[in-house]
Design a protein around this motif. Structure first.
Motif, PDB file in Angstrom:
ATOM      1  N   GLN A  99       0.835  -1.194   0.000  1.00 54.71           N
ATOM      2  CA  GLN A  99       0.000   0.000   0.000  1.00 54.71           C
ATOM      3  C   GLN A  99       0.875   1.251   0.000  1.00 54.71           C
ATOM      4  O   GLN A  99       1.918   1.287   0.649  1.00 54.71           O
ATOM      5  N   LEU A 100       0.424   2.264  -0.716  1.00 54.82           N
ATOM      6  CA  LEU A 100       1.203   3.495  -0.877  1.00 54.82           C
ATOM      7  C   LEU A 100       0.509   4.668  -0.203  1.00 54.82           C
ATOM      8  O   LEU A 100      -0.696   4.885  -0.380  1.00 54.82           O
ATOM      9  N   LEU A 112       1.539  20.229 -13.473  1.00 54.34           N
ATOM     10  CA  LEU A 112       0.840  19.173 -14.210  1.00 54.34           C
ATOM     11  C   LEU A 112      -0.294  19.772 -15.016  1.00 54.34           C
ATOM     12  O   LEU A 112      -0.996  20.672 -14.551  1.00 54.34           O
ATOM     13  N   THR A 113      -0.500  19.265 -16.222  1.00 55.12           N
ATOM     14  CA  THR A 113      -1.621  19.731 -17.032  1.00 55.12           C
ATOM     15  C   THR A 113      -2.435  18.584 -17.620  1.00 55.12           C
ATOM     16  O   THR A 113      -3.452  18.826 -18.257  1.00 55.12           O
ATOM     17  N   LYS A 114      -2.024  17.346 -17.420  1.00 50.53           N
ATOM     18  CA  LYS A 114      -2.774  16.201 -17.948  1.00 50.53           C
ATOM     19  C   LYS A 114      -2.064  14.906 -17.554  1.00 50.53           C
ATOM     20  O   LYS A 114      -0.971  14.912 -16.990  1.00 50.53           O
ATOM     21  N   ASP A 115      -2.729  13.793 -17.867  1.00 49.91           N
ATOM     22  CA  ASP A 115      -2.115  12.458 -17.803  1.00 49.91           C
ATOM     23  C   ASP A 115      -1.590  12.069 -16.428  1.00 49.91           C
ATOM     24  O   ASP A 115      -0.518  11.464 -16.317  1.00 49.91           O
ATOM     25  N   LEU A 116      -2.337  12.371 -15.365  1.00 48.08           N
ATOM     26  CA  LEU A 116      -1.953  11.905 -14.032  1.00 48.08           C
ATOM     27  C   LEU A 116      -2.743  10.634 -13.731  1.00 48.08           C
ATOM     28  O   LEU A 116      -3.948  10.683 -13.490  1.00 48.08           O
ATOM     29  N   GLU A 117      -2.055   9.493 -13.756  1.00 45.81           N
ATOM     30  CA  GLU A 117      -2.686   8.205 -13.456  1.00 45.81           C
ATOM     31  C   GLU A 117      -2.119   7.696 -12.140  1.00 45.81           C
ATOM     32  O   GLU A 117      -0.981   7.250 -12.072  1.00 45.81           O
ATOM     33  N   LEU A 118      -2.930   7.783 -11.099  1.00 46.11           N
ATOM     34  CA  LEU A 118      -2.476   7.373  -9.777  1.00 46.11           C
ATOM     35  C   LEU A 118      -2.511   5.858  -9.647  1.00 46.11           C
ATOM     36  O   LEU A 118      -3.348   5.182 -10.256  1.00 46.11           O
ATOM     37  N   PRO A 119      -1.617   5.276  -8.831  1.00 47.84           N
ATOM     38  CA  PRO A 119      -1.498   3.819  -8.761  1.00 47.84           C
ATOM     39  C   PRO A 119      -2.655   3.164  -8.021  1.00 47.84           C
ATOM     40  O   PRO A 119      -3.283   3.770  -7.149  1.00 47.84           O
ATOM     41  N   PRO A 152      -8.146   6.118  -7.693  1.00 47.82           N
ATOM     42  CA  PRO A 152      -8.239   4.655  -7.691  1.00 47.82           C
ATOM     43  C   PRO A 152      -9.076   4.085  -6.546  1.00 47.82           C
ATOM     44  O   PRO A 152      -9.099   4.645  -5.449  1.00 47.82           O
ATOM     45  N   GLU A 153      -9.740   2.969  -6.817  1.00 42.22           N
ATOM     46  CA  GLU A 153     -10.408   2.212  -5.760  1.00 42.22           C
ATOM     47  C   GLU A 153      -9.359   1.781  -4.737  1.00 42.22           C
ATOM     48  O   GLU A 153      -8.267   1.349  -5.105  1.00 42.22           O
ATOM     49  N   GLY A 154      -9.693   1.909  -3.478  1.00 36.59           N
ATOM     50  CA  GLY A 154      -8.759   1.615  -2.402  1.00 36.59           C
ATOM     51  C   GLY A 154      -8.308   2.867  -1.679  1.00 36.59           C
ATOM     52  O   GLY A 154      -7.929   2.806  -0.506  1.00 36.59           O
ATOM     53  N   LEU A 155      -8.350   4.004  -2.379  1.00 40.75           N
ATOM     54  CA  LEU A 155      -8.020   5.275  -1.732  1.00 40.75           C
ATOM     55  C   LEU A 155      -9.063   5.569  -0.653  1.00 40.75           C
ATOM     56  O   LEU A 155     -10.265   5.494  -0.905  1.00 40.75           O
ATOM     57  N   ILE A 174     -14.571   9.925  -8.013  1.00 46.09           N
ATOM     58  CA  ILE A 174     -14.184   9.583  -6.640  1.00 46.09           C
ATOM     59  C   ILE A 174     -14.640   8.147  -6.346  1.00 46.09           C
ATOM     60  O   ILE A 174     -15.823   7.830  -6.495  1.00 46.09           O
ATOM     61  N   PRO A 175     -13.724   7.274  -5.932  1.00 49.21           N
ATOM     62  CA  PRO A 175     -14.068   5.856  -5.758  1.00 49.21           C
ATOM     63  C   PRO A 175     -14.922   5.581  -4.531  1.00 49.21           C
ATOM     64  O   PRO A 175     -15.074   6.441  -3.651  1.00 49.21           O
ATOM     65  N   SER A 176     -15.417   4.360  -4.454  1.00 51.26           N
ATOM     66  CA  SER A 176     -16.313   3.984  -3.357  1.00 51.26           C
ATOM     67  C   SER A 176     -15.607   3.985  -2.016  1.00 51.26           C
ATOM     68  O   SER A 176     -16.236   4.166  -0.969  1.00 51.26           O
ATOM     69  N   THR A 177     -14.297   3.782  -2.010  1.00 46.68           N
ATOM     70  CA  THR A 177     -13.558   3.582  -0.765  1.00 46.68           C
ATOM     71  C   THR A 177     -13.225   4.867  -0.018  1.00 46.68           C
ATOM     72  O   THR A 177     -12.858   4.813   1.155  1.00 46.68           O
ATOM     73  N   VAL A 178     -13.326   6.005  -0.664  1.00 48.97           N
ATOM     74  CA  VAL A 178     -13.005   7.274   0.010  1.00 48.97           C
ATOM     75  C   VAL A 178     -14.060   7.568   1.063  1.00 48.97           C
ATOM     76  O   VAL A 178     -15.260   7.560   0.783  1.00 48.97           O
TER      77      VAL A 178
END
Length: 290
Positions: A99-100, A112-119, A152-155, A174-178
């Protein structure tokens, strides 16, 4: 050179203006064996002789960073003010159970202006983790970039000011886990003026997961976003903080039938039946709200 702990697991310090064969380095891949990045490891800050930091002294040349799969911690201010850096690539295949957490202001004031894909293994975003610099918006240094941000799910936790002034975001999922969205987490994510004087970016849609566990939207969390028109809060929300959606409006000037202002922005809000608390001025200055 680059400083690591004895066991190589922690990257302690990367030189601000590192050169390879005499040439300033513009991209760097963190080795796969690194699991932690120490506070201030890549930060573009210069200390004066007395120990205080010099404001507005930027020396870094990195434009892109690639991070390993099995990071567990990115420390506070780790990449703070790396203003030349426009590309962050996280590992896409973390080992099971890894976990991060991303610390306070870890990537703050990066353009940043685009393309942010969080793990996929991200569980916590600290205060100001990706906070933007509002002065950049006003000085028109952004390049017209815009994109969707899918968390991401898990956040579980989005810290205060986590994405404040990230004007490039157009749609937020916004994922279900927040469970908690911190104060001013997305404040100021409004459209900005692009290089050709066109409107760019700005959150226009917020999507909450249908099985959301979100209970708390803190004060100012979505304030001063001029492009949102409709908000449907999930049934799980219990607390809506002060000024949570305040200032979500914009205006234009019309001369039809005489000079007057035409307001746009947030027009419709659906609140859940189980909502227990609404803070002061939660929807103040939303002039188009019906």
């Amino acid at each position: 050179g680059i400083l690591y702990t004895d066991n190589k697991n922690t990257l302690v310090k990367y030189p601000i203006a590192r050169k390879v064969n005499g040439t300033p380095e513009t991209s760097f891949t963190v080795p796969a064996y690194v699991t932690k990045i120490a506070p201030y490891a890549f930060a573009d800050v210069v200390k004066e002789s007395g120990g205080s930091y010099q404001p507005n002294v930027l020396c870094g040349t990195l434009t892109a960073i690639t991070l390993p799969n099995n990071l567990t911690e990115i420390g506070d201010f780790a990449f703070y003010q790396r203003q030349q850096m426009t590309s962050i690539t996280f590992g896409k295949s973390p080992a099971a159970g890894v976990q991060l957490t991303i610390g306070k202001y870890a990537f703050a004031y990066i353009w940043l202006t685009k393309d942010l894909e969080l793990p996929s293994n991200l569980v916590e975003l600290g205060e100001g983790a990706f906070a933007g610099d509002s002065s950049v918006i006003h000085s028109m240094k952004l390049d017209g970039g815009e994109d969707e941000l899918i968390l991401p799910e898990g956040l579980q936790t989005i810290g205060a000011k986590a994405f404040e002034n990230n004007v490039w975001i157009t749609k937020l999922t916004i994922p279900s886990t927040v469970t908690t969205i911190g104060a001013n987490a997305f404040a100021g994510c409004s459209a900005y003026v692009g290089p050709n004087w066109e409107d760019c970016g700005g959150i226009k849609e917020i999507v909450f997961h249908e099985e959301s566990k979100l209970t708390t939207i803190s004060e100012g969390a979505f304030s001063n976003i001029n492009g949102i028109e409709i908000i449907v809060l999930p049934d799980s929300v219990k607390t809506l903080g002060a000024s949570a959606f305040s200032g979500c409006s914009d205006y234009s000037i019309s001369y039809e039938g005489g000079y007057h202002l035409v307001y746009s922005g947030l027009t419709s809000v659906t609140l859940p039946e189980g909502l227990q608390s609404i803070g002061d001025s939660a929807f103040s200055a939303c002039r188009a709200l019906e």
